[in-house]
Scaffold this motif. Structure first.
Motif, short mmCIF file in Angstrom:
data_model
loop_
_atom_site.label_atom_id
_atom_site.label_comp_id
_atom_site.label_asym_id
_atom_site.label_seq_id
_atom_site.Cartn_x
_atom_site.Cartn_y
_atom_site.Cartn_z
N SER A 175 76.53 62.52 9.08
CA SER A 175 75.56 61.45 8.88
C SER A 175 76.11 60.33 8.02
O SER A 175 77.14 60.46 7.35
CB SER A 175 74.28 62.00 8.24
N VAL A 176 75.38 59.24 8.00
CA VAL A 176 75.78 58.05 7.26
C VAL A 176 75.88 58.31 5.76
O VAL A 176 76.66 57.65 5.06
CB VAL A 176 74.78 56.89 7.55
N GLU A 195 78.25 56.21 17.23
CA GLU A 195 77.24 56.29 16.18
C GLU A 195 75.87 56.01 16.79
O GLU A 195 75.73 55.19 17.69
CB GLU A 195 77.53 55.35 15.03
N VAL A 197 71.27 56.70 16.19
CA VAL A 197 70.12 57.14 15.39
C VAL A 197 69.35 58.16 16.21
O VAL A 197 69.03 57.91 17.38
CB VAL A 197 69.21 55.96 15.02
N ASN A 207 66.66 54.12 9.58
CA ASN A 207 67.99 53.81 10.11
C ASN A 207 68.99 54.89 9.71
O ASN A 207 70.12 54.61 9.28
CB ASN A 207 68.46 52.44 9.60
N THR A 209 71.63 57.03 10.48
CA THR A 209 72.63 57.03 11.54
C THR A 209 73.48 58.30 11.51
O THR A 209 73.86 58.78 10.44
CB THR A 209 73.55 55.81 11.40
#
Length: 224
Positions: A175-176, A195, A197, A207, A209
């Motif tokens: 994950s981000v 990438e 969501v 958001n 991501t």
């Protein structure tokens, strides 16, 4: 120098694996909360809340209190979401490693020990969307034992297993907010290929991501 041993999962590792997974996921609560605060929608809500209460109350105290309560509630929401994910993952596969990994074809699960203590883990399964790939899953290393090369050793274990089974590549998802994991995988030769969501309302609003990484393997040993 502590001796690091990578070995296959045993049934008596169950409790240590569940604890390690829960602790590892809980570490991402602060970074996820900060990610939430950086989102334009969150900042707009905070600004509107503060300005509306400021205009109606003519006092700084009520707006500041309201914003503080909003932030506290947002952080508890993040904690709730991670706890829900942990519980779901425990039911899905982390609480039944033998059934989910060891009894399945072309699947495996390994743990890392230092001085007899379980400090790391990783698993892999065939990827449903890419039949030629195995998917690295549930990678975690205890915070107190990071920087010792354990995560790299676990990554190599999965890559070797994948190559030995005749698969072309290893894929994984992170994950981000897992920036350390991203750096590790890129250092190990993984390339970010996508990438996205996840299609859930909360993820879209925040958001949140996800990144897909891929490590292409050579058949004669070693990564490309």
């Amino acid at each position: 120098m502590a001796s690091i041993q990578i070995r296959k999962y045993r049934d008596d590792d169950a409790e240590a694996v569940k604890e390690l997974f829960a602790l590892g996921m809980s570490e991402h609560v602060p970074s996820t909360f900060m990610h939430l605060l950086k989102q334009p929608l969150t900042q707009m809500v905070l600004m509107c809340l503060f300005c509306a209460l400021m205009a109606s109350s003519k006092s700084f105290l009520l707006p500041i209190l309201a914003v503080t309560l909003f932030l506290a509630g947002a952080r508890q929401f993040v904690v709730y979401m991670f706890n829900s994910y942990i519980d779901t993952s425990l039911r899905k596969d982390v609480s039944k490693i033998g059934e989910a990994y060891l009894k399945q074809k072309d699947s495996g699960f390994w743990v890392a020990e230092v001085d007899g203590r379980l400090v790391g883990m990783v698993g892999c399964l065939p990827n449903q969307d890419a039949p030629a790939c195995l998917e690295l899953k549930r990678m975690s290393v205890r915070h107190s034992h990071r920087g010792m090369g354990i995560a790299k050793a676990l990554c190599r274990t999965v890559a070797d297993f994948t190559r030995d089974r005749g698969y072309a590549a290893v894929v994984l998802y992170t994950s981000v907010v897992q920036t350390d994991a991203q750096k590790l995988y890129e250092h190990m030769g993984y390339e970010k290929i996508r990438e996205f969501v996840i299609p859930e309302l909360v993820a879209k609003i925040t958001n949140f991501t996800l990144f897909e990484y891929r490590l292409d393997l050579q058949r004669d040993g070693g990564e490309k």
